[in-house]
Design a protein around this motif. Sequence first.
Motif, PDB file in Angstrom:
ATOM      1  N   GLU A 188      10.364   2.982   7.801  1.00  0.00           N
ATOM      2  CA  GLU A 188      10.224   1.734   8.518  1.00  0.00           C
ATOM      3  C   GLU A 188       9.400   1.856   9.797  1.00  0.00           C
ATOM      4  OE1 GLU A 188      14.033   0.016   9.108  1.00  0.00           O
ATOM      5  OE2 GLU A 188      14.446  -0.209   6.976  1.00  0.00           O
ATOM      6  N   GLU A 189       8.538   2.872   9.872  1.00  0.00           N
ATOM      7  CA  GLU A 189       7.611   2.973  10.992  1.00  0.00           C
ATOM      8  C   GLU A 189       6.203   2.690  10.479  1.00  0.00           C
ATOM      9  OE1 GLU A 189       7.997   6.459  13.517  1.00  0.00           O
ATOM     10  OE2 GLU A 189       9.849   6.923  12.467  1.00  0.00           O
ATOM     11  N   VAL A 190       5.380   2.078  11.313  1.00  0.00           N
ATOM     12  CA  VAL A 190       4.007   1.812  10.900  1.00  0.00           C
ATOM     13  C   VAL A 190       3.224   3.114  10.943  1.00  0.00           C
ATOM     14  CG1 VAL A 190       1.891   0.580  11.452  1.00  0.00           C
ATOM     15  CG2 VAL A 190       4.087  -0.560  11.684  1.00  0.00           C
ATOM     16  N   ILE A 191       2.608   3.420   9.808  1.00  0.00           N
ATOM     17  CA  ILE A 191       1.857   4.671   9.677  1.00  0.00           C
ATOM     18  C   ILE A 191       0.513   4.409   9.003  1.00  0.00           C
ATOM     19  CG2 ILE A 191       3.550   6.464   9.889  1.00  0.00           C
ATOM     20  CD1 ILE A 191       4.509   5.938   7.199  1.00  0.00           C
ATOM     21  N   ASN A 192      -0.250   5.487   8.634  1.00  0.00           N
ATOM     22  CA  ASN A 192      -1.685   5.218   8.667  1.00  0.00           C
ATOM     23  C   ASN A 192      -2.623   5.716   7.582  1.00  0.00           C
ATOM     24  OD1 ASN A 192      -1.908   3.585  10.967  1.00  0.00           O
ATOM     25  ND2 ASN A 192      -1.449   5.377  12.155  1.00  0.00           N
ATOM     26  N   LEU A 193      -3.583   6.327   7.574  1.00  0.00           N
ATOM     27  CA  LEU A 193      -5.013   6.182   7.656  1.00  0.00           C
ATOM     28  C   LEU A 193      -5.736   6.797   6.473  1.00  0.00           C
ATOM     29  CD1 LEU A 193      -7.585   5.669   9.547  1.00  0.00           C
ATOM     30  CD2 LEU A 193      -7.152   7.952  10.332  1.00  0.00           C
ATOM     31  N   CYS A 194      -6.138   5.963   5.575  1.00  0.00           N
ATOM     32  CA  CYS A 194      -6.910   6.402   4.422  1.00  0.00           C
ATOM     33  C   CYS A 194      -8.371   6.109   4.730  1.00  0.00           C
ATOM     34  CB  CYS A 194      -6.435   5.639   3.202  1.00  0.00           C
ATOM     35  SG  CYS A 194      -7.059   6.257   1.652  1.00  0.00           S
ATOM     36  N   ALA A 195      -9.027   7.041   5.416  1.00  0.00           N
ATOM     37  CA  ALA A 195     -10.256   6.718   6.150  1.00  0.00           C
ATOM     38  C   ALA A 195     -11.503   6.760   5.279  1.00  0.00           C
ATOM     39  CB  ALA A 195     -10.404   7.669   7.329  1.00  0.00           C
ATOM     40  N   ILE A 196     -11.590   5.891   4.301  1.00  0.00           N
ATOM     41  CA  ILE A 196     -12.806   5.797   3.485  1.00  0.00           C
ATOM     42  C   ILE A 196     -13.866   5.066   4.292  1.00  0.00           C
ATOM     43  CG2 ILE A 196     -13.834   4.701   1.472  1.00  0.00           C
ATOM     44  CD1 ILE A 196     -12.300   7.138   0.745  1.00  0.00           C
ATOM     45  N   GLY A 215      -2.124   5.021  16.265  1.00  0.00           N
ATOM     46  CA  GLY A 215      -2.406   3.599  16.085  1.00  0.00           C
ATOM     47  C   GLY A 215      -1.896   3.073  14.756  1.00  0.00           C
ATOM     48  N   PHE A 216      -2.420   1.898  14.364  1.00  0.00           N
ATOM     49  CA  PHE A 216      -2.048   1.312  13.075  1.00  0.00           C
ATOM     50  C   PHE A 216      -2.671   2.075  11.914  1.00  0.00           C
ATOM     51  CE2 PHE A 216      -1.400  -3.080  15.096  1.00  0.00           C
ATOM     52  CZ  PHE A 216      -0.025  -2.984  15.000  1.00  0.00           C
ATOM     53  N   GLY A 217      -3.900   2.596  12.129  1.00  0.00           N
ATOM     54  CA  GLY A 217      -4.585   3.284  11.043  1.00  0.00           C
ATOM     55  C   GLY A 217      -4.719   2.401   9.830  1.00  0.00           C
ATOM     56  N   ASP A 218      -4.301   2.909   8.674  1.00  0.00           N
ATOM     57  CA  ASP A 218      -4.424   2.155   7.430  1.00  0.00           C
ATOM     58  C   ASP A 218      -3.144   1.432   7.023  1.00  0.00           C
ATOM     59  OD1 ASP A 218      -7.055   2.654   7.062  1.00  0.00           O
ATOM     60  OD2 ASP A 218      -6.786   4.311   5.686  1.00  0.00           O
ATOM     61  N   GLY A 219      -2.144   1.419   7.904  1.00  0.00           N
ATOM     62  CA  GLY A 219      -1.004   0.553   7.671  1.00  0.00           C
ATOM     63  C   GLY A 219       0.022   1.014   6.680  1.00  0.00           C
ATOM     64  N   PHE A 220       0.038   2.301   6.313  1.00  0.00           N
ATOM     65  CA  PHE A 220       1.143   2.815   5.503  1.00  0.00           C
ATOM     66  C   PHE A 220       2.386   2.939   6.391  1.00  0.00           C
ATOM     67  CE2 PHE A 220      -2.769   4.603   3.730  1.00  0.00           C
ATOM     68  CZ  PHE A 220      -2.667   4.199   2.406  1.00  0.00           C
ATOM     69  N   THR A 221       3.564   2.934   5.794  1.00  0.00           N
ATOM     70  CA  THR A 221       4.780   3.130   6.564  1.00  0.00           C
ATOM     71  C   THR A 221       5.658   4.181   5.913  1.00  0.00           C
ATOM     72  OG1 THR A 221       5.993   1.377   5.418  1.00  0.00           O
ATOM     73  CG2 THR A 221       4.817   0.759   7.430  1.00  0.00           C
ATOM     74  N   LYS A 222       6.519   4.754   6.756  1.00  0.00           N
ATOM     75  CA  LYS A 222       7.513   5.716   6.289  1.00  0.00           C
ATOM     76  C   LYS A 222       8.723   5.558   7.170  1.00  0.00           C
ATOM     77  CE  LYS A 222       8.069  10.637   5.246  1.00  0.00           C
ATOM     78  NZ  LYS A 222       7.408  11.970   5.346  1.00  0.00           N
ATOM     79  N   ARG A 239       0.802  -1.224   0.000  1.00  0.00           N
ATOM     80  CA  ARG A 239       0.000   0.000   0.000  1.00  0.00           C
ATOM     81  C   ARG A 239       0.832   1.269   0.000  1.00  0.00           C
ATOM     82  NH1 ARG A 239      -4.243   0.185   3.886  1.00  0.00           N
ATOM     83  NH2 ARG A 239      -4.759  -1.757   2.868  1.00  0.00           N
ATOM     84  N   ASN A 240       2.106   1.190   0.362  1.00  0.00           N
ATOM     85  CA  ASN A 240       2.945   2.386   0.249  1.00  0.00           C
ATOM     86  C   ASN A 240       3.066   2.855  -1.199  1.00  0.00           C
ATOM     87  OD1 ASN A 240       3.417   2.477   2.965  1.00  0.00           O
ATOM     88  ND2 ASN A 240       5.518   1.740   2.870  1.00  0.00           N
ATOM     89  N   LYS A 241       2.928   1.932  -2.137  1.00  0.00           N
ATOM     90  CA  LYS A 241       3.053   2.277  -3.557  1.00  0.00           C
ATOM     91  C   LYS A 241       1.774   2.915  -4.090  1.00  0.00           C
ATOM     92  CE  LYS A 241       6.108  -1.690  -4.215  1.00  0.00           C
ATOM     93  NZ  LYS A 241       6.232  -3.044  -4.842  1.00  0.00           N
ATOM     94  N   LEU A 242       0.622   2.423  -3.597  1.00  0.00           N
ATOM     95  CA  LEU A 242      -0.660   2.881  -4.108  1.00  0.00           C
ATOM     96  C   LEU A 242      -1.715   2.662  -3.035  1.00  0.00           C
ATOM     97  CD1 LEU A 242      -1.501   3.948  -7.001  1.00  0.00           C
ATOM     98  CD2 LEU A 242      -2.535   1.699  -7.324  1.00  0.00           C
TER      99      LEU A 242
END
Length: 321
Positions: free
Chosen positions: A313-321, A304-311, A286-289
């Motif tokens: 090497e950290e867990v990052i987040n949230l495409c809140a559809i 939190g985890f949110g939508d699981g994107f990372t930057k 999901r980091n790609k698209l």
Amino acid sequence: MALSDHRCQIICVHSSCVFTLKNKGCVTEDQIKEVLSEVKKELHRRETLGQAYLERRKLIQEKYIPKHPQIFKLKEEFLSQDFISLVKFCKESKTTCPDVIEKIQNGPAEKCYTLPVFTEEYCKLMMEELEHFEDSDCPKARPNTMNNYGLLLNEIGFDEEFLIPLREKYLQPITAHLFPECGGDDLDSHKAFVVKYKMGEDLDLNFHYDNAEVTINVALGKDFTGGELYFGDMRTKHSAQSQYKDYQHIRYTGLLHRGQHMHGAKPIQSGERYNLIIWMRSSKIRNKLCPMCDNEPELVETVGFGDGFTKQEEVINLCAI
């Protein structure tokens, strides 16, 4: 640090949105104003998700006394012996994907599989815990905008010692074989929740796809009729001859499928149904698209985890559809 996809948080409210609404059937000015008002409310909800979660979580930690505190930490005795055997088989160095498929039940559609996960006793204890929490005066957030009933399991305290080890130690060895093309070998975050269907409450769920690379859906209980899942095509495949295939839930059994596989739930006809659903995410995919808006993610901070994107090497987040 946790991040979300800024593209998916922003909802257009200018003239192009009005043009789109008219094309979708909003003819009068009053109809357009009503829809735009709802859109603005939803945008505010998404922008405040992180802070609202932190406030609820703090109150729950202070006030909630679990009925079965032992179930919040994963133990193998909670898991079906067939499930444990399958996980061990998947971890063997010579095991291949065809080997795994031979040992697992095919589900209702391509690349859908059924498998036992928890014991009957554990499912009953979890059901009792969920009902105990519902009866408490603790604040409760619903799973998503489509389900009006159910619970987010991270808010109750299931993430750290139950869901994370379940994903890492037990589910990923299976998904690594079955779904390597969509990140099944590197699922590094999740969103887990329980949905509830009952006469007089939510009865069904519209056709949709999940914000996940791989989804597992476990029927916890209770007795009910109807409520079949139905599957179509992958969301990127459009066919005028789509064949919809039904799946009747089996209590204490999980259904494993790709998150982007279109599916819905038919109305229950009687009784009450609870399902544990885990959306499992792979940041390398999901980091790609972004899987929800099909754009390269533009990341902003959240919790939190949110939508699981990372930057970095950290867990990052949230495409809140």
